[in-house]
Design a protein around this motif. Structure first.
Motif, PDB file in Angstrom:
ATOM      1  N   UNK A 100      -1.536   1.657  26.141  1.00 25.35           N
ATOM      2  CA  UNK A 100      -2.374   2.864  26.188  1.00 25.35           C
ATOM      3  C   UNK A 100      -3.082   2.953  27.551  1.00 25.35           C
ATOM      4  N   UNK A 101      -3.634   1.831  28.006  1.00 22.96           N
ATOM      5  CA  UNK A 101      -4.316   1.843  29.307  1.00 22.96           C
ATOM      6  C   UNK A 101      -3.322   2.079  30.440  1.00 22.96           C
ATOM      7  N   UNK A 102      -2.160   1.439  30.339  1.00 24.49           N
ATOM      8  CA  UNK A 102      -1.155   1.591  31.406  1.00 24.49           C
ATOM      9  C   UNK A 102      -0.691   3.050  31.518  1.00 24.49           C
ATOM     10  N   UNK A 103      -0.453   3.686  30.367  1.00 25.57           N
ATOM     11  CA  UNK A 103       0.000   5.088  30.406  1.00 25.57           C
ATOM     12  C   UNK A 103      -1.109   6.007  30.906  1.00 25.57           C
ATOM     13  N   UNK A 104      -2.359   5.735  30.494  1.00 26.13           N
ATOM     14  CA  UNK A 104      -3.480   6.565  30.962  1.00 26.13           C
ATOM     15  C   UNK A 104      -3.617   6.429  32.479  1.00 26.13           C
ATOM     16  N   UNK A 105      -3.552   5.207  32.962  1.00 22.65           N
ATOM     17  CA  UNK A 105      -3.693   5.007  34.409  1.00 22.65           C
ATOM     18  C   UNK A 105      -2.515   5.612  35.166  1.00 22.65           C
ATOM     19  N   UNK A 106      -1.321   5.574  34.572  1.00 24.36           N
ATOM     20  CA  UNK A 106      -0.156   6.168  35.252  1.00 24.36           C
ATOM     21  C   UNK A 106      -0.292   7.688  35.337  1.00 24.36           C
ATOM     22  N   UNK A 107      -0.819   8.298  34.258  1.00 21.39           N
ATOM     23  CA  UNK A 107      -1.040   9.749  34.305  1.00 21.39           C
ATOM     24  C   UNK A 107      -2.043  10.106  35.398  1.00 21.39           C
ATOM     25  N   UNK A 108      -3.070   9.252  35.529  1.00 17.60           N
ATOM     26  CA  UNK A 108      -4.135   9.523  36.497  1.00 17.60           C
ATOM     27  C   UNK A 108      -3.714   9.207  37.928  1.00 17.60           C
TER      28      UNK A 108
END
Ligand code: COA
Length: 158
Positions: A100-108
Motif C-alpha cells: 500500500x505504501x509502495x503504490x501510494x509513493x509510486x503514484x506520488x
C-alpha cells in the motif's frame, strides 16, 4: 547502484537491531543512504531522541546520513535527489502494508522505486512495539536492541 541516493524511513521508536541490519544492507548497495525518522509519528521517544539513538547506532556507516522528516516522504526524496526507497520485508505480515505504501509513493513520485530488502534471520520478528512492551513490563530487550538503546528504553520506563 553506486551512484544512487536511497532513503530508509521509519518511526525508529527506537532503532532496533532489525533497522540497523536493513540500514547496513542498504549502505552496501547504494552510494548514499538517508535514514530518516518520521518526526510527526506518535512515539515513545521524541524525534530528537530517536535521531540521537539512530546516529549512535549507525555511526560506523560512512555513507549513511541520519535525519528526521515531516510531511510527505516523496517531498524529501525530491529534495535529496533520492530515487530509491528502502524497506525491510520481514514476512507475509508486512506485505499488505508495504505494498500500500509502495503504490501510494509510486503514484506520488513515479521515479522513486521502492526496494525491499530481506532481513537477517534473527531480526524477522523484531518490532518497535515488541521492544517497548517487553521493557515496559520489566523484561530485557537486549536481544533486539543495542546496549545503548536498551538503556534508553529502561530509562523511559524507570
Ligand atoms: N526490523 C525490525 N522492525 C521493523 C523493521 C525491521 N527491518 N521494519 C519495520 N519494523 C517495525 C517498526 O519497528 C515498527 O514497529 P511498531 O509499529 O511495532 O513500532 C513497524 O515495523 C512499522 O515500521 P515503520 O517503518 O517504523 O512505520 P510505518 O510502516 O508506519 O512507516 C513511514 C513509517 C515514516 C515510512 C511512513 O509512515 C511514511 O512515509 N510517512 C510519511 C507520510 C507519507 O509520505 N505518506 C504517504 C506514503 S505511505
Amino acid at each position: 547502484m553506486r551512484e544512487t541516493i536511497a532513503i530508509f524511513a521509519g518511526k525508529f521508536d527506537p532503532m532496533t537491531r532489525g533497522h540497523v541490519d536493513i540500514a547496513t544492507r542498504a549502505a552496501a548497495l547504494f552510494a548514499e543512504v538517508h535514514v530518516l525518522a518520521h518526526a510527526g509519528a506518535k512515539s515513545l521517544f521524541s524525534a530528537e531522541e530517536r535521531l540521537a539513538l539512530a546516529e549512535a547506532e549507525l555511526a560506523g556507516l560512512e555513507n549513511v546520513k541520519v535525519g528526521t522528516f515531516g510531511g510527505l516522504l516523496v517531498d524529501r526524496a525530491k529534495a535529496l535527489g533520492a530515487t530509491v526507497l528502502v524497506r525491510g520485508m520481514r514476512g507475509s505480515h508486512d506485505w499488505d502494508h508495504e505494498m500500500q505504501m509502495a503504490f501510494a509513493n509510486r503514484d506520488l513520485m513515479p521515479e522513486l522505486e521502492t526496494v525491499f530488502l530481506a532481513p537477517s534471520d534473527g531480526t524477522t520478528m523484531i518490532s518497535g512495539s515488541l521492544v517497548r512492551e517487553v521493557t515496559r513490563l520489566g523484561g530485557d530487550p537486549s536481544s533486539w536492541v543495542s546496549p545503548a538503546v536498551a538503556e534508553a528504553l529502561r530509562a523511559k520506563f524507570a
